[in-house]
Write an enzyme that holds these catalytic residues in place. Sequence first.
Site, short mmCIF file in Angstrom:
data_model
loop_
_atom_site.label_atom_id
_atom_site.label_comp_id
_atom_site.label_asym_id
_atom_site.label_seq_id
_atom_site.Cartn_x
_atom_site.Cartn_y
_atom_site.Cartn_z
N GLU A 1 0.79 -1.22 0.00
CA GLU A 1 0.00 0.00 0.00
C GLU A 1 0.83 1.29 0.00
OE1 GLU A 1 -3.16 0.20 -0.42
OE2 GLU A 1 -3.78 -1.88 -0.14
N SER B 1 -51.60 -22.54 40.61
CA SER B 1 -51.35 -22.94 41.99
C SER B 1 -49.92 -22.75 42.45
CB SER B 1 -51.76 -24.41 42.18
OG SER B 1 -53.15 -24.54 42.10
#
Length: 811
Positions: free
Chosen positions: A97, A386
């Site tokens: 690069e 319950s």
Amino acid sequence: MSNKKRAKKRKVLTLRNLFIFFLVLLIAVFGTGVGVFAAYVKDAPEFDPSKLKPSETSLVYDKDNNVIAELHGEQNRIQVPLEKIPKDLVNAFIAIEDQYFYSHKGINIRSIIGSLFTNLTHGTIKRGASTITQQLVKSAFLSPEQSLKRKAQEAWLAIQLERRFTKDEIMEFYLNQIYFGHSAYGVESAAEVYFGKSVEDIDLAEAAMLAGIPKGPSYYSPYLNFERAKERQEIILNKMAELGFITQEEAEAAKNEDIKLAGIKESEADYKAPYFTDYVIQQLASYLEEEEGLSEADAYNKIYTGGLQIYTTVDMKVQEAAEKVLANPKNYPYSKEDSNGVVQPQAAAVIIDPHTGYIRALVGGREHEKKLGFNRASQAYRQPGSTFKPIMVYTAAIDMGYTPATVIDDSPVSFSSGSGGIWSPKNYTNTFRGLTTIRKAIADSINVVAVKVFNQIGVDKGIEYAQKLGIKSLVLTGSKNDRQLSSALGGITKGVTPLELVSAFGTLANGGVHVEPVAILKVTDKTGRVIYENKPKQEVAVSEQTAFIMTDMLRSVVKEGTGTRLANFPYPVAGKTGTTSDDKDVWWVGYTPHLAGVVWMGHDQPTTMSNVAGGYQPALMWKQIMAVAHEGLAKTQFTKPSGIVGPIAVCVDSGKLPGEFCAKDPRGSRIRNEYFIKGTEPTQTCDVHVEEFVDSSTGLLATQFCPEELVVRKVFIKRPPYSASPTGQIPLDAKYQPPTESCNVHTSAPVPPEENGSEETPPDSEDNNSSGGGLEGILPSRPTDKNGSGGKNGNNKNETEDTVQLPEKKN
């Protein structure tokens, strides 16, 4: 002046003019260029160094500090310092690069002139001249557009960047910023995506391949075109050798290395424990909103882009077991899709450590539909049935002096409602058992007993204790609220979540101390600073003695009641089943000395189910999960605290110490051992069991006229009076009461003395065994008519002003 001199002078003037012309032209061009450049730069974005520190992926860890989720929006990014990035990777990027990176000042004039010539020749932009600094600027500040204006701005910002930061800082920014495809930003995420390892562990061959991807992430992705990625890797290796970063031999070895890719992960693969992770995200977002004053959007943005380290309580072994159990269609009575394509019935499960509040597993459905979607474990409010009896009724009762041996008459009863109606609670079996201990009422989930106790202790007192235990969803104001007797059976306005319910039972498992459930231990930002540390809130709800008695009674649910399918679990289990009267919600919630857990099952849109019960599917699913959760844990017992006395033998029909007849009941011995909180143990002897003489031929009370051979001793119970139900039902134990009438079949007139040839004997003589066949003098005197319990002679009807909403819940 000679012609020769004149010609020479004209030549000099011409050259001078040409020079001046070109100088003026150059100045003009330069001036124009500077003007244009200045104009372009004027519109350049503001140089904001904070943009060089991009959004980062947040990580979620399990209890063993293993990563279970990577949280990121569109960008998957994990920041790493330059010193952790291999030198080979840095050199690979420099080689391909920007080989002059460490010598230029942000822009490379030589490259600019070369690219300018190429682009002018072709009439379009064919070659770039961007340095690594310029690429970073483009990524951080600019759009990807190709234009002279953007290039001018790029150059200007690159120069600014170089003046503010060192080369190493710029390189670190760059390597953590660039895009590698497949949602990976930065070298750390790229190394994970492509090679399944941290960037600091990659080798030369992998570094060269990574360095080749950013030029065209889709074009050079080894997943999409491995041959093309391999060709670029070899170009980079050759360039590195040319620049002296590596030897040619090293380059050739790297070219020949077999690259092993990690494989593209599915969207859920890096999002383990999805329901738990969703819950963590939502909890953390709420904290950031409340404590840091962030908006909802900013809170979630911080979670997804802030590089946070989120440490949680989840045990992946238990979590994965729970996910597997809930996903198994064999654990459901049937499976069918609803109108949204979601399979029904659904389920949810939560496992917590009740001593710390740590959530070890949380699963909000049979399968995870979408991220941050509906989480049934924490967001579904359902009727608890319950399972609510121990929470709303019995814990308060025990704390107020009731005992497991307290006897309540399970007999027909009616209450007036606030609307002027009458509510007559009934049991799931549609029968009434009669005299019943609280222990038995819990074990067999007897509704009438729960309602009567709730009425006795007071609705507000039950609500107070439910809240102490950890129930937060009760509705206590408005025309429709939970200050109703029906709340004893789980008929509440809003419902409860599975997480809320298991937290309440966890309070009993933790010796009466409520610990708020915790999913997040701590959160640190990307610098390691702790921004949130969870210290579980603990509060004493009830005494450890009350908690122990409740636990001991809830163990009877498993040993002899509605939860017997868990009887062979190799650890002590206490818990409660719950099935609403309309079969729309079924539950099992229970705990061992180590963990507490809940499983709920039902349709998202409440729908009556068939062939379901809390003690069946939910209990068996709980058992499968807990079997994995308890692997390797010590087989300890529930700890009995000081202040508990017993076991003490009691009569289950009176709740008192056994009398001489309690073991002779026709149903068998009515004696069992019970624990008591010191000071509540019985001191009186049973007065319910009595013995009577009965004429076996009539079944009535014997008289002095009944033949001795027909008279037998029988044990009966003296139960309270009652009223029959509207359908004529009476308590089942009513048949064990003594007869209310005396035998009138056997009679005999007195025989004159002269007829039998004997001397007259006083009727009260101990030797009176005359041919009258009676037992006069032996049978105790008794009235010929007694108050029975057969209906009209007694009435146990109570009244209350409480309004009823859900008049029937079952186990």
